[in-house]
Design an enzyme around this catalytic site. Structure first.
Site, mmCIF file in Angstrom:
data_model
loop_
_atom_site.group_PDB
_atom_site.id
_atom_site.type_symbol
_atom_site.label_atom_id
_atom_site.label_comp_id
_atom_site.label_asym_id
_atom_site.label_seq_id
_atom_site.Cartn_x
_atom_site.Cartn_y
_atom_site.Cartn_z
ATOM 1 N N SER A 44 5.851 -5.579 2.327
ATOM 2 C CA SER A 44 5.521 -5.115 3.918
ATOM 3 C C SER A 44 5.930 -5.982 4.851
ATOM 4 O O SER A 44 7.445 -6.104 5.270
ATOM 5 C CB SER A 44 3.970 -4.937 3.774
ATOM 6 O OG SER A 44 3.467 -4.269 5.015
ATOM 7 N N HIS A 47 -0.257 1.729 -0.688
ATOM 8 C CA HIS A 47 0.456 0.068 0.054
ATOM 9 C C HIS A 47 -0.087 -1.102 -0.645
ATOM 10 O O HIS A 47 0.632 -2.021 -0.941
ATOM 11 C CB HIS A 47 0.028 0.041 1.520
ATOM 12 C CG HIS A 47 0.865 -0.874 2.350
ATOM 13 N ND1 HIS A 47 2.140 -0.559 2.541
ATOM 14 C CD2 HIS A 47 0.490 -1.915 2.788
ATOM 15 C CE1 HIS A 47 2.770 -1.560 3.314
ATOM 16 N NE2 HIS A 47 1.768 -2.803 3.630
#
Ligand SMILES: *[C@@H]1O[C@H](CO)[C@@H](O)[C@H](O)[C@H]1NC(C)=O
Length: 400
Positions: free
Chosen positions: A167, A371
């Site tokens: 990320s 995620h």
């Protein structure tokens, strides 16, 4: 706003539904929630070292190492609000840090400025506004070069390191490549997990709904003297930890999933207190603000000071310039999930077209991959890491 309300209603509904079953935790798990990265690595029997790295602009970062001196170094860089514990909190046999060490790599775990391990500055105290005047941009142009140089200086016989980012750890690497392309020669392979440069198709309703109000929210917070997010991170984490582990672990696991993508099969509820014991680890209001500018603009630009005059002073143009992804010319491997509310497949495809040297592009086959599955999925090794190891080995052997 409509989507935000739906999100909230949905959340309460699910919360009630999940309240029914409350988990009794094993004391070993509770212990891991309270340990920090050094304690975790030592507990699992690995060779731990702590190092300090000074950046050009005065920050002192703490670098954690699962040491194998002489071996090929690999640098793992965490996401927003996260820390080095991201790679080790799920325990040996599961955490990527341990698995890479088991495979013979010298593993370095970064802690970006502002998180619980990297809160020292030569001039500024964390209670000063200037300390928090950074986003992924400064992490990319100061923290990464200092860390890469430090690691390579301690890795005789290795001119390059492996880079793995999650990320924000990918955004910072793209910034590094765009702004300091000379560093791309020091990276053997950049593995980008949930890569973020573009946020045009971001699906998370909460962020989408808040993005237009972010400039006002940021001004309000700064007016109140709040520059860290969440403010008083340690207090906040203690509260969320107590609430989530002692009272409502399932509700919290559910809440996390509402934010990152629902994947019930791969969530290990037992990990909830551990995750909440480690996360959030602290970052700046400006980091969140910079990301929300990406949501609004749909592009990958430097920070917008929202004043033509200030932009001019900073950049010589009245709007911020775009990062030059064409400069990110090291080998790049992209890994992304189809159920990641923060990283849309379309945004990664756009990124892929602009990166000049993508050697591996993997939309993960498991459809519900979200995620945080990159760090915590029950079968993350089979779903993701094994493929990463293969790509790394090919690059190490010169086959890719
Ligand atoms: C869930 O996490 C706990 C704590 O790390 C671990 O002991 C357990 O084996 C995990 N469960 C599965 C199914 O992976």
């Amino acid at each position: 706003m409509k989507r935000l309300y739906y999100g909230l209603i949905c959340l309460c509904f699910n919360a009630n539904w999940l309240l029914a079953d409350i988990v009794q935790y094993d004391p070993a798990v509770i212990e891991d929630a309270h340990l920090r990265t050094p304690g975790l690595i030592k507990k699992y029997g690995y060779n731990f070292e702590e190092h300090k790295v000074d950046t050009k602009d005065g920050f002192r970062l703490t670098l954690h190492r699962i040491a194998k001196p002489g071996a090929q170094p690999v640098l793992l860089v965490h996401g927003l609000e996260d820390s080095s514990s991201a790679w080790v909190m799920t325990g040996s046999g599961r955490g990527l840090g341990y698995l890479l060490s088991d495979r013979g790599y010298d593993v370095w775990l970064m802690n970006c400025r502002g998180n619980r391990y990297s809160r020292k500055h030569r001039k500024f105290h964390i209670y000063q506004r200037q300390f928090w005047d950074f986003s992924f941009h400064e992490i990319g142009i100061y923290d990464l070069p200092a860390t890469i140089d430090y690691v390579l200086a301690l890795s005789k016989g290795h001119a390059q390191l492996h880079y793995v980012g999650h990320s924000q750890g990918t955004t910072a690497a793209f910034v590094l490549g765009a702004e300091k392309p000379a560093y791309m020669k020091k990276i053997k392979l950049m593995q980008a997990l949930a890569p973020v440069a573009y946020f045009e198709y971001l699906e998370m309703p909460l962020l989408r709904a808040l993005a237009p109000y972010m400039p006002s929210i940021v001004r309000l917070l700064q007016g109140l003297g709040i520059n860290e997010l969440p403010p008083e991170t340690e207090v906040w984490r203690e509260l969320s930890y107590k609430y989530c582990s002692l009272a409502f672990p399932n509700t919290c696991a559910n809440l996390i999933m509402q934010l990152v993508g629902i994947d019930l099969e791969q969530v290990n509820i037992t990990l909830t207190p551990i995750i909440l014991g480690q996360y959030p680890a602290g970052s700046s209001v400006k980091s969140v603000s910079h990301y929300s500018q990406q949501v609004l603009s749909g592009g990958f630009y430097k920070y917008d000071y929202e004043s033509p005059y200030m932009n001019w002073q900073e950049y010589g143009t009245i709007t911020p310039p775009a990062y030059k992804l064409a400069n990110v010319n090291c080998k790049v491997a992209l890994f992304y999930g189809q159920n990641d509310l923060l990283v849309a497949v379309k945004d990664v495809q756009r990124l892929r077209k602009e990166l000049p040297n993508v050697v591996h592009d993997e939309k993960l086959a498991y459809k519900k991959f979200n995620h945080i599955d990159f760090l915590t999925a029950i079968d993350v090794k089979e779903l993701l890491y094994n493929s990463m190891f293969q790509v790394m080995e090919k690059v190490d052997k010169g086959e890719l």
